[in-house]
Enzyme design. Structure first.
Site, short mmCIF file in Angstrom:
data_model
loop_
_atom_site.label_atom_id
_atom_site.label_comp_id
_atom_site.label_asym_id
_atom_site.label_seq_id
_atom_site.Cartn_x
_atom_site.Cartn_y
_atom_site.Cartn_z
N VAL A 38 0.86 -1.19 0.00
CA VAL A 38 0.00 0.00 0.00
C VAL A 38 0.90 1.24 0.00
O VAL A 38 1.68 1.43 0.94
CB VAL A 38 -0.92 0.01 1.24
CG1 VAL A 38 -1.77 1.28 1.27
CG2 VAL A 38 -1.80 -1.23 1.26
N ASP A 39 0.85 2.05 -1.04
CA ASP A 39 1.72 3.22 -1.09
C ASP A 39 1.13 4.37 -0.27
O ASP A 39 0.02 4.27 0.25
CB ASP A 39 2.03 3.64 -2.54
CG ASP A 39 0.80 4.11 -3.29
OD1 ASP A 39 -0.18 4.54 -2.66
OD2 ASP A 39 0.83 4.05 -4.54
N SER A 40 1.91 5.44 -0.12
CA SER A 40 1.51 6.49 0.83
C SER A 40 0.20 7.17 0.42
O SER A 40 -0.62 7.51 1.28
CB SER A 40 2.63 7.53 0.95
OG SER A 40 2.87 8.15 -0.30
N SER A 42 -2.29 5.79 -1.30
CA SER A 42 -3.38 4.85 -1.03
C SER A 42 -3.66 4.77 0.47
O SER A 42 -4.81 4.61 0.89
CB SER A 42 -3.04 3.46 -1.56
OG SER A 42 -2.97 3.49 -2.97
N MET A 43 -2.60 4.90 1.28
CA MET A 43 -2.78 4.87 2.74
C MET A 43 -3.69 6.01 3.18
O MET A 43 -4.52 5.84 4.09
CB MET A 43 -1.41 4.95 3.42
CG MET A 43 -1.43 4.56 4.87
SD MET A 43 -1.94 2.84 5.16
CE MET A 43 -2.41 2.93 6.87
#
Lengths: 80, 408
Positions: A38-40, A42-43
């Site tokens: 999960v990239d930043s 998407s977080m």
């Protein structure tokens, strides 16, 4: 009040919708970035969706402490 | 004339006529219209309720989670560029990424994202605005995504010159290879603004057809009863390659990109110069750049958008710069006007006309304007030997771009 299992499965639904994570891969010990990819950005989406789903406020300075699914479950359980 | 030859080795498109180049070209040769009624609820309030909507939704090609992070224009750019890249056969050939550039544009950019996120801002507040908003709406987004898709590291250039964008992106690609800055360029453009705000804006200018009850006959360039353009959406991509680079790897070559001409009118922000002076200079420049004369150009894919103000000036221009012999056509009669993407799609049509020795038709030309004194491939595709052909694109802002393609 949701149980830990209910919170985990709720997070799994969000992670699937937002980041395409397979719900079977979501467990308390998994790291959002290292295990679930999960990239930043998407977080950020996950956090906003979780706030809505569980009726909880997750301030930006808390987000950096949520390394694993278990961290998020703990926070939601304590603050919802 | 340049000593560096540039050829086209790959094509890709997603258009109102088809989800790829082959289906789009087949539909063009058969004179099919891609224009249909807008059935969305928001269309009811508009004076214009028709458009040329894309035939295959990008979501049928790109996975759901990725689509969430892409503006529609970016998704379509990726679809077209991936097709062109696969068509070129460059994947796995060991091309140095630092010799691979991108020149890709859009006329309007991520407008749908901007408008949708503004709705979210108004209705749900700033915290609900997507963290993907900026990369979705930035005007270099399509070029950057295409660059990521192919791994380009020789620069990703984003062109914006309204309805001349696609042609100017191709012209920039030619310059990059001639100047030695790249061996291969993925060039093209995309447009996705079928949304009430852009439609209302163009409709307020009285630039669009309101033939809502007869969509397939609404785009009718050069016809006496034309009443404006029909908005289209889609994307087109071309792989431009230094000719000796293509020859060394035994690539299939569609055509040579032999010359380009770019001028600006200095006349008006939206009105075309009725004498087409800037257009004439662009066409003459492209022909000279190709080392040809007007007599060599057998066919012109015209800009002709079906507006009362725009169509006839170009006819004068072609007569002046090329002559009275070329067979002209406007494929916008079938595709509608893809704005920034038009020049890329119409470059593809021009290249395939050369390859297949056939001019695609101008449909709906039932009652030609009196001033139309050039030979148009009206109603039906016209077999024609085409050693060289030209594609014209003109844009709001007074941008004029002409491209000359020849047989390889």
């Amino acid at each position: 009040m949701a149980t830990r299992e209910e919170i985990t499965s709720g997070l799994a639904e969000i992670l699937e919708e937002v980041a395409g994570v397979n719900p079977d891969d979501v467990a308390e010990g998994k790291s959002f970035t290292d295990d679930l990819d999960v990239d930043s950005l998407s977080m950020v989406e996950v956090v906003v969706a979780a706030e809505e789903k569980f009726g909880v406020k997750i301030p930006d300075n808390e987000v950096q402490n949520l390394k694993t699914v278990g961290d998020a479950v703990n926070y939601i359980e304590a603050n919802a | 004339m340049s000593s560096v030859d540039v050829v086209v080795t790959g094509l890709g498109a997603t258009t109102p006529l088809g989800g790829d180049v082959a289906s789009t070209w087949d539909a063009m040769l058969n004179g099919r219209s891609g224009v249909s009624p807008l059935t969305q609820e928001w269309a009811g309030q508009l004076s214009v309720r028709i458009a040329a909507q894309i035939a295959v939704e990008p979501s049928e090609v790109i996975e759901r989670v990725r689509m969430r992070r892409l503006d529609r224009s970016e998704a379509m750019a990726i679809v077209a560029a991936k097709q062109a890249w696969a068509d070129s056969g460059l994947e796995g050939t060991g091309l140095d990424p630092e010799r691979l550039a991108v020149s890709f544009g859009s006329g309007i950019g991520g407008a749908i994202t901007l408008l949708d996120q503004d709705d979210i801002l108004e209705q749900s507040g700033p915290r609900r605005v997507s963290p993907h908003t900026v990369p979705m709406l930035m005007p270099n987004g399509p070029a950057a995504y295409v660059g990521l898709e192919v791994g380009a590291r020789a620069g990703v250039r984003a062109m914006a010159s309204a309805c001349a964008t696609g042609a100017e992106a191709v012209a920039l690609g030619l310059d990059l290879i001639r100047a030695g800055r790249a061996d291969v360029v993925v060039a093209g453009s995309t447009e996705a603004v079928i949304h009430p705000l852009p439609i209302a804006g163009f409709a307020s200018m009285r630039a669009m057809s309101t033939r809502n009850d007869d969509p397939e006959r609404a785009s009718r360039p050069w016809d006496r009863n034309r009443d404006g353009f029909v908005l289209g959406e889609g994307a087109g991509a071309l792989i431009l390659e230094r000719a000796d680079h293509a020859a060394a790897r035994g690539a299939t070559v569609y055509a040579r990109l032999a010359g380009a001409g770019i001028t600006s009118d200095g006349y008006d922000i939206v009105q075309p110069d009725p004498e087409c002076k800037g257009g004439i200079r662009a066409m003459s420049m492209a022909i000279r750049d190709a080392g040809l004369t007007g007599a060599d150009i057998a066919h012109v894919n015209a800009h002709a958008t079906s507006t009362p103000a725009g169509d006839m000036g170009e006819v004068k221009g072609v007569r002046a710069a090329v002559g009275d012999h070329p067979v002209i056509t406007s494929t916008k009669s079938m595709t509608g006007h893809l704005l920034g993407a038009a020049g890329a799609l119409e470059s593809i049509a021009t290249i395939l006309a050369i390859r297949d020795s056939v001019v695609p038709p101008t449909i709906n030309l039932d009652d030609p304007d009196d001033r139309l004194d050039l030979d148009v491939a009206a109603h039906k595709a016209r077999p024609l030997d085409i050693p060289a052909a030209m594609n014209n694109s003109f844009g709001f802002g007074g941008h004029n771009v002409a491209l000359v393609f020849t047989r390889p």
